[in-house]
Design a protein around this motif. Structure first.
Motif, PDB file in Angstrom:
ATOM      1  N   GLU A 194      10.118   5.449   9.026  1.00 54.12           N
ATOM      2  CA  GLU A 194      11.122   6.488   8.477  1.00 54.12           C
ATOM      3  C   GLU A 194      10.702   7.631   7.678  1.00 54.12           C
ATOM      4  O   GLU A 194      11.132   8.714   7.618  1.00 54.12           O
ATOM      5  CB  GLU A 194      12.261   5.724   7.900  1.00 54.12           C
ATOM      6  CG  GLU A 194      12.932   4.679   8.677  1.00 54.12           C
ATOM      7  CD  GLU A 194      13.897   3.705   8.204  1.00 54.12           C
ATOM      8  OE1 GLU A 194      13.791   3.703   6.827  1.00 54.12           O
ATOM      9  OE2 GLU A 194      14.827   2.949   8.667  1.00 54.12           O
ATOM     10  N   ARG A 195       9.685   7.063   6.898  1.00 50.41           N
ATOM     11  CA  ARG A 195       8.953   8.458   6.159  1.00 50.41           C
ATOM     12  C   ARG A 195       8.406   9.246   7.218  1.00 50.41           C
ATOM     13  O   ARG A 195       8.559  10.645   6.605  1.00 50.41           O
ATOM     14  CB  ARG A 195       8.056   7.742   5.191  1.00 50.41           C
ATOM     15  CG  ARG A 195       8.516   6.835   4.038  1.00 50.41           C
ATOM     16  CD  ARG A 195       7.586   6.181   3.385  1.00 50.41           C
ATOM     17  NE  ARG A 195       6.552   7.141   2.731  1.00 50.41           N
ATOM     18  CZ  ARG A 195       5.265   6.437   2.690  1.00 50.41           C
ATOM     19  NH1 ARG A 195       4.812   5.291   2.761  1.00 50.41           N
ATOM     20  NH2 ARG A 195       4.358   7.381   2.318  1.00 50.41           N
ATOM     21  N   ILE A 196       7.656   9.013   8.049  1.00 50.05           N
ATOM     22  CA  ILE A 196       6.937   9.935   8.956  1.00 50.05           C
ATOM     23  C   ILE A 196       8.232  10.926   9.694  1.00 50.05           C
ATOM     24  O   ILE A 196       8.119  11.786   9.756  1.00 50.05           O
ATOM     25  CB  ILE A 196       6.200   9.265  10.150  1.00 50.05           C
ATOM     26  CG1 ILE A 196       5.075   8.778   9.187  1.00 50.05           C
ATOM     27  CG2 ILE A 196       5.945  10.265  11.228  1.00 50.05           C
ATOM     28  CD1 ILE A 196       4.155   7.710  10.133  1.00 50.05           C
ATOM     29  N   ALA A 197       9.314  10.173  10.197  1.00 50.32           N
ATOM     30  CA  ALA A 197      10.445  10.991  10.801  1.00 50.32           C
ATOM     31  C   ALA A 197      11.133  12.086   9.729  1.00 50.32           C
ATOM     32  O   ALA A 197      11.373  13.155   9.879  1.00 50.32           O
ATOM     33  CB  ALA A 197      11.373   9.931  11.110  1.00 50.32           C
ATOM     34  N   GLU A 198      10.961  11.319   8.441  1.00 49.07           N
ATOM     35  CA  GLU A 198      11.557  12.482   7.371  1.00 49.07           C
ATOM     36  C   GLU A 198      10.663  13.615   7.165  1.00 49.07           C
ATOM     37  O   GLU A 198      11.065  14.728   7.032  1.00 49.07           O
ATOM     38  CB  GLU A 198      11.970  11.576   5.908  1.00 49.07           C
ATOM     39  CG  GLU A 198      12.342  12.329   5.108  1.00 49.07           C
ATOM     40  CD  GLU A 198      12.860  11.788   3.818  1.00 49.07           C
ATOM     41  OE1 GLU A 198      13.068  12.409   2.743  1.00 49.07           O
ATOM     42  OE2 GLU A 198      12.539  10.500   3.780  1.00 49.07           O
TER      43      GLU A 198
ATOM     44  N   THR B  68       0.725  -1.172   0.037  1.00 49.23           N
ATOM     45  CA  THR B  68       0.013   0.067   0.087  1.00 49.23           C
ATOM     46  C   THR B  68       0.820   1.141  -0.082  1.00 49.23           C
ATOM     47  O   THR B  68       2.105   1.272   0.253  1.00 49.23           O
ATOM     48  CB  THR B  68      -0.876  -0.030   1.346  1.00 49.23           C
ATOM     49  OG1 THR B  68      -0.101   0.040   2.598  1.00 49.23           O
ATOM     50  CG2 THR B  68      -1.781  -1.247   1.217  1.00 49.23           C
ATOM     51  N   HIS B  69       0.175   2.234  -0.153  1.00 49.15           N
ATOM     52  CA  HIS B  69       0.879   3.837  -0.200  1.00 49.15           C
ATOM     53  C   HIS B  69       0.225   4.509   0.814  1.00 49.15           C
ATOM     54  O   HIS B  69      -0.979   5.080   0.577  1.00 49.15           O
ATOM     55  CB  HIS B  69       1.170   4.394  -1.537  1.00 49.15           C
ATOM     56  CG  HIS B  69       1.713   5.766  -1.631  1.00 49.15           C
ATOM     57  ND1 HIS B  69       2.898   5.832  -1.192  1.00 49.15           N
ATOM     58  CD2 HIS B  69       1.029   6.956  -1.649  1.00 49.15           C
ATOM     59  CE1 HIS B  69       3.200   7.270  -1.107  1.00 49.15           C
ATOM     60  NE2 HIS B  69       1.942   7.710  -1.349  1.00 49.15           N
ATOM     61  N   ILE B  70       0.789   5.175   1.696  1.00 46.35           N
ATOM     62  CA  ILE B  70       0.224   5.958   2.980  1.00 46.35           C
ATOM     63  C   ILE B  70       1.013   7.271   2.617  1.00 46.35           C
ATOM     64  O   ILE B  70       1.951   7.319   2.734  1.00 46.35           O
ATOM     65  CB  ILE B  70       0.297   5.309   4.329  1.00 46.35           C
ATOM     66  CG1 ILE B  70      -0.379   3.913   4.251  1.00 46.35           C
ATOM     67  CG2 ILE B  70      -0.205   6.289   5.398  1.00 46.35           C
ATOM     68  CD1 ILE B  70      -1.641   3.949   4.405  1.00 46.35           C
TER      69      ILE B  70
ATOM     70  N   ASP C 193      16.005  12.240  15.928  1.00 48.55           N
ATOM     71  CA  ASP C 193      17.401  11.990  15.702  1.00 48.55           C
ATOM     72  C   ASP C 193      17.529  10.562  15.218  1.00 48.55           C
ATOM     73  O   ASP C 193      18.747  10.264  14.605  1.00 48.55           O
ATOM     74  CB  ASP C 193      18.246  11.998  17.092  1.00 48.55           C
ATOM     75  CG  ASP C 193      18.219  13.538  17.571  1.00 48.55           C
ATOM     76  OD1 ASP C 193      18.456  14.466  16.830  1.00 48.55           O
ATOM     77  OD2 ASP C 193      17.256  13.771  18.417  1.00 48.55           O
ATOM     78  N   SER C 194      16.674   9.455  15.658  1.00 48.59           N
ATOM     79  CA  SER C 194      16.742   8.161  15.247  1.00 48.59           C
ATOM     80  C   SER C 194      15.525   7.479  15.249  1.00 48.59           C
ATOM     81  O   SER C 194      14.479   8.224  15.866  1.00 48.59           O
ATOM     82  CB  SER C 194      17.711   7.535  16.104  1.00 48.59           C
ATOM     83  OG  SER C 194      17.374   7.528  17.503  1.00 48.59           O
ATOM     84  N   VAL C 195      15.627   6.259  14.652  1.00 50.52           N
ATOM     85  CA  VAL C 195      14.113   5.666  14.603  1.00 50.52           C
ATOM     86  C   VAL C 195      14.271   4.317  14.794  1.00 50.52           C
ATOM     87  O   VAL C 195      15.364   3.466  14.478  1.00 50.52           O
ATOM     88  CB  VAL C 195      13.604   5.731  13.315  1.00 50.52           C
ATOM     89  CG1 VAL C 195      12.247   4.934  12.885  1.00 50.52           C
ATOM     90  CG2 VAL C 195      13.292   7.115  12.793  1.00 50.52           C
ATOM     91  N   LEU C 196      13.685   3.696  15.669  1.00 45.24           N
ATOM     92  CA  LEU C 196      13.565   2.176  15.900  1.00 45.24           C
ATOM     93  C   LEU C 196      12.207   1.705  15.691  1.00 45.24           C
ATOM     94  O   LEU C 196      11.215   2.360  16.264  1.00 45.24           O
ATOM     95  CB  LEU C 196      13.552   2.035  17.670  1.00 45.24           C
ATOM     96  CG  LEU C 196      14.962   2.657  18.228  1.00 45.24           C
ATOM     97  CD1 LEU C 196      15.051   2.350  19.848  1.00 45.24           C
ATOM     98  CD2 LEU C 196      16.079   1.932  17.728  1.00 45.24           C
TER      99      LEU C 196
END
Length: 486
Positions: free
Chosen positions: A108-112, A69-71, A118-121
């Motif tokens: 990661e897309r949301i963080a971008e 899917t694409h969100i 600063d980081s993503v888990l």
């Protein structure tokens, strides 16, 4: 990939990192359910495939749905108060970490997009980073009480137990009590508005006015004083309303992406995140089962058949027909006409050619009003491409207005021809008085289209008519004409 670092230097300071959960915390929604609804919308014939993926584990399900899917992360319903808390932490020199059980590609897309972390888990294809797995990874990175944590759910209880401070956001039932029992709750953030108001809006109770069309066959047959028929009609009205509300809920769940790009629909309860998707997934089948059970027990089987036809057509409209040029407005006109058919089925009354023809032309005109209003708004904003989720371009405005006005005037012609039908002459004492209804209807249709052309029309012309004083006066005079003719 359980961890990644964004393109910036990690900030260090005296305070420990602020770790932020995503689903239900930073985001007023759940990405697993978001991707699930997006998959169902795009692949309705593959409904059972997600259950097959789930058999291999929740991590596999999340991965497959994210890849299928694409969100659009730009329009997701973010919690502004949580974002403000994050910005305060960053301004104080603290590092901020997004730690979520959602798939890493989405996280990661949301963080971008937000540019706050600063980081993503996050979860990957093998590991679902929730509850104790998230806790263990955070302890591995920062140590016990080496971080503060913002969350909302029962899965976050174990994470808060290892954190220095706990921030609780719109907690699920029982979560705040369990979190406070651990003794480290720093703040509870509540942003959820009144659920009753949102459910009233989501169920579209105001749209139940459309179901008054169920009474049309009884009125046309001059049976309004028949108390048994009136009671049956009221039962049919209620059951049809429950079914329609079920459809509205499902439609909103399937249309999350399109609604969030719409100037007014983005404020709908599910699109805005004010109502949880999981509650919608529970409520719509409950309403549907109630409607069909009541119909089977209380009304003729023909009504059940019409109700099923309405539901199937509405589902087809939500999944596909609404994006097909011309087919969409014809489907909308049919959905109105089906209400009249349902009224006849509930009372075992015969439908006339005139009623069905009038209904189709009139409601086709109103469906085209609805499309015209949407396209006019798109043109006003300078859009030239095809309208999102529809089969029309803004340049189609002139053709749509021509078709819509013509359809409305054809409804008036059907009414005029009805006056000279032998059945009408037998049913009414003074059928010639019905001619007075024709100029009233001509005035109303012309006014509706003129207001639409001027940009003064509500997204739903039926809702507009119910709230418009002149429309109500015209409607009352219309009914008075038929009463005087009887």
């Amino acid at each position: 990939m359980l961890a990644s670092t964004q393109g910036r230097t990690l900030v260090t300071g005296s305070a420990p990192p602020l770790v932020v959960d995503l689903d239900g915390t930073l985001l007023r929604s759940d990405l697993l359910l978001e991707t699930g609804m997006a998959f169902l919308r795009s692949h309705p014939l593959q409904l059972l495939k997600p259950f097959k993926w789930l058999a291999n584990g929740k991590a596999t399900l999340k991965s497959r749905l994210a890849n299928a899917t694409h969100i659009d992360v730009n329009v997701l319903p973010y919690n502004r108060e949580v974002i403000a808390l994050i910005e305060t932490a960053r301004s104080a020199g603290r590092s901020v970490v997004l730690a979520t059980a959602s798939h890493h590609s989405l996280a990661e897309r949301i963080a971008e997009h937000l540019d706050l972390f600063d980081s993503v888990l996050a979860s990957d294809e093998k590991t679902n980073l929730s509850s104790h797995r998230k806790r263990d990874l955070l302890v591995e990175h920062y140590g016990v009480q080496g971080f503060d944590y913002i969350g909302n759910s029962h899965d976050d209880i174990s994470v808060w137990a290892a954190a220095r401070m706990a921030y609780v956001v719109d907690p699920e039932s029982g979560v705040e009590r369990r979190a406070r029992a651990q003794g480290n709750v720093e703040q509870v953030i509540r942003t959820a508005p009144s659920a009753i108001k949102d459910w009233t809006k989501a169920l579209r109770l105001h749209q139940w006015m459309k179901n008054l069309l169920i009474l049309a066959p009884m009125l046309a047959a001059h049976q309004l004083t028949n108390l048994n028929m009136l009671w049956q009609s009221l039962i049919a009205f209620l059951l049809f309303g429950l079914c329609a509300s079920s459809v509205y809920l499902l439609n909103d769940l399937l249309d999350l992406a399109d609604d969030r790009h719409h100037h007014s629909k983005r404020h709908r309860p599910f699109a805005s995140g004010r109502l949880s998707i999981k509650f919608g997934l529970f409520a719509f089948p409950l309403l549907l089962i109630t409607a069909f059970t009541g119909a089977a027990l209380l009304l003729p089987w023909e009504f059940c058949g019409v109700l099923a036809a309405y539901y199937i057509l509405t589902l087809a409209y939500s999944l596909s027909l609404k994006r097909q040029m011309a087919i969409d407005v014809i489907a909308l006109a049919l959905l109105y006409t089906i209400r009249i058919i349902a009224g006849a089925a509930a009372l075992n009354l015969e439908l006339t050619f005139w009623m069905l023809a009038f209904s189709m032309f009139m409601f086709l005109s109103l469906a085209l009003v609805k499309r015209y209003a949407e396209l006019r708004e798109a043109r006003r904003k300078g859009h030239t491409e095809k309208t999102r989720g529809r089969g029309y371009y803004p340049d189609d405005l002139e053709m749509i207005s021509s078709l819509g006005a013509a359809s409305g005037y054809l409804a008036v012609m059907v009414l005029a021809l009805y006056i000279h039908d032998q059945g009408t002459v037998a049913l009414y004492a003074r059928p010639q008085l019905i001619w007075l209804a024709c100029p009233l209807l001509l005035f109303w249709i012309t006014r509706i289209w003129m207001l639409t052309h001027r940009g003064q029309m509500h997204d739903d012309p039926v809702v507009f008519a119910v709230r418009d004083r002149i429309s109500l006066v015209v409607g009352a005079l219309f009914c008075l004409v038929f009463w005087a003719a009887s």
